[in-house]
Design a protein around this motif. Structure first.
Motif, short mmCIF file in Angstrom:
data_model
loop_
_atom_site.label_atom_id
_atom_site.label_comp_id
_atom_site.label_asym_id
_atom_site.label_seq_id
_atom_site.Cartn_x
_atom_site.Cartn_y
_atom_site.Cartn_z
N GLN A 190 16.38 91.08 63.82
CA GLN A 190 16.16 90.05 64.68
C GLN A 190 15.64 90.43 66.46
O GLN A 190 14.53 89.72 66.49
CB GLN A 190 16.63 89.11 64.47
N GLN A 193 12.30 92.25 65.95
CA GLN A 193 11.59 90.12 66.29
C GLN A 193 10.90 89.66 67.01
O GLN A 193 10.07 89.66 67.48
CB GLN A 193 11.65 89.56 65.12
N LYS A 196 8.88 92.23 69.11
CA LYS A 196 7.48 92.09 69.36
C LYS A 196 6.52 90.35 70.09
O LYS A 196 5.32 90.99 70.42
CB LYS A 196 7.67 92.05 67.36
N VAL B 155 10.95 85.59 57.12
CA VAL B 155 12.10 85.60 58.13
C VAL B 155 13.17 85.73 57.44
O VAL B 155 13.47 84.53 56.18
CB VAL B 155 11.69 84.27 58.75
N SER B 197 8.16 83.27 67.60
CA SER B 197 8.26 84.56 66.64
C SER B 197 8.76 84.17 65.52
O SER B 197 7.93 84.90 64.27
CB SER B 197 9.02 85.34 67.19
N ILE B 198 9.34 83.34 65.38
CA ILE B 198 10.37 82.67 63.85
C ILE B 198 9.16 81.66 62.74
O ILE B 198 9.68 81.72 61.96
CB ILE B 198 11.63 83.29 62.56
#
Lengths: 205, 205
Positions: A190, A193, A196, B155, B197-198
């Motif tokens: 995560q 993530q 990013k 995710v 982002s998710i």
DNA sequence: ATTGTAACAGACCAGGTGGTCGATATTAAA
DNA sequence: TTTAATATCGACCACCTGGTCTGTTACAAT
């Protein structure tokens, strides 16, 4: 000149053992006698070198804790490569170290933070200093990243730093008891993530 | 039947005051006498109702702490709206509550977690139970989000849950001493960044 | 060898700790 | 009103805590 070499030697022994016990049992659950017993020293020796238990602990923070945090979390992110990559590696290593430590009681710094938060201003001061150094270093790493085109220029560096510190402190708390390895793995994924989402967008290159 | 009403009343008083003091001073820095003094009760009353201080604390966890965490972190994210929005609001409210509390000592649950992590299995058990409930609830909220098209299907729900818990625990530790309001604001902004982002990608709709 | 000081030993103290226990108060049932 | 269980009191205990103090060792300088 070499006369105070013995002095420093025993002080070092006491502080190292002190940190070890304070970490594993907590500050208030560790008595001065506990430390002395393990070193076969006496009360006299202790109070010859230190004014009080609290004073002793502050010395430990300034002499040992600072360096540990520095070498674990600050030094590794000082470089000119992609800071997000440096931080990723740094966290990964720090967490991996915790996974392999069968006697893990959490993040040294945050454990003491939790024990003294809002309760002992004298001890909190040096602890907050360490925190500040960490924060400043993260902020400047991220800003470096912006400058070098690794991090999106719209990112709030201070915000990212606080977020990173928070998540690290938290994951270390969560890793102590149950499935540290699995939680580390999930956490790191995560984190990547999140990284990013704040790295410089590929389209703009 | 109403005979044990008095019993429950005094037990409630002791537990409420106990939690208050354990929270503000820590478990081991709070003596049974401290609690009793504030309630004008005696040792006899205490040890009539509880077998030991440790037992007393476990009762507090199961009777009071569970509910507090539930109403603060679990119940607010049970709904059919966008879970990322629910979690955002939930965290925001919880942190705002901490900001306005001038006597804040951090996140109740994580404080105790830190105090007993790897040190007292009997106490850690119910604390870990609470943690598990929180985790499970977050996971299912995120999965719900995937199902309803709010969260990207790729995710890792467990990962996101651990990451969220970590960051929350950490920010609460960082908010106690210095500039809680500023840190809260920065934290929330980065949390939203992470959520962006998710969340389910807009292009695929 | 003598001296002086730094380093340590350990008995001691006052205050606090969790926990025990017999005496007492409260209260509901007989 | 008696009874008996529930609930509370508070003195007491053994133990531990941080800290003090007097005395003793180790050792460098003279």
């Amino acid at each position: 000149m070499e006369k105070n070499l013995k002095r420093l030697a025993t002080m070092q022994r006491m502080e190292v053992k002190g940190l070890e016990l304070f970490y594993s049992k907590g500050y208030s659950n560790t008595s001065v006698d506990d430390i002395l017993k393990e070193l076969s020293l006496s009360k006299g020796a202790f109070y010859y070198h230190y004014e009080s238990k609290e004073d002793f602990f502050i010395q430990i923070i300034q002499n040992l804790l600072v360096r540990k945090v520095y070498s674990m979390l600050i030094e590794p992110i000082e470089g000119h490569e992609n800071p997000l990559q440096l931080i990723t590696n740094c966290f990964d290593e720090a967490l991996e170290c915790a996974v392999h430590n069968e006697m893990d009681y959490g993040f040294l710094l945050s454990n003491f933070l939790n024990e003294f938060n809002g309760r002992n201003a004298r001890i909190m001061a040096p602890l907050n200093d360490i925190l500040k150094v960490w924060e400043v270093n993260l902020v400047s790493a991220i800003q470096r990243g912006k400058f070098n085109g690794f991090v999106d220029r719209h990112v709030d560096s201070e915000g990212a730093a606080v977020y990173l510190m928070s998540s690290f402190i938290g994951i270390r708390t969560l890793m102590v008891e149950s499935s540290p390895s699995a939680r580390k793995y999930r956490f790191m994924a995560q984190l990547r993530q999140y990284f990013k989402s704040i790295e410089a967008s590929h389209t703009s290159v």
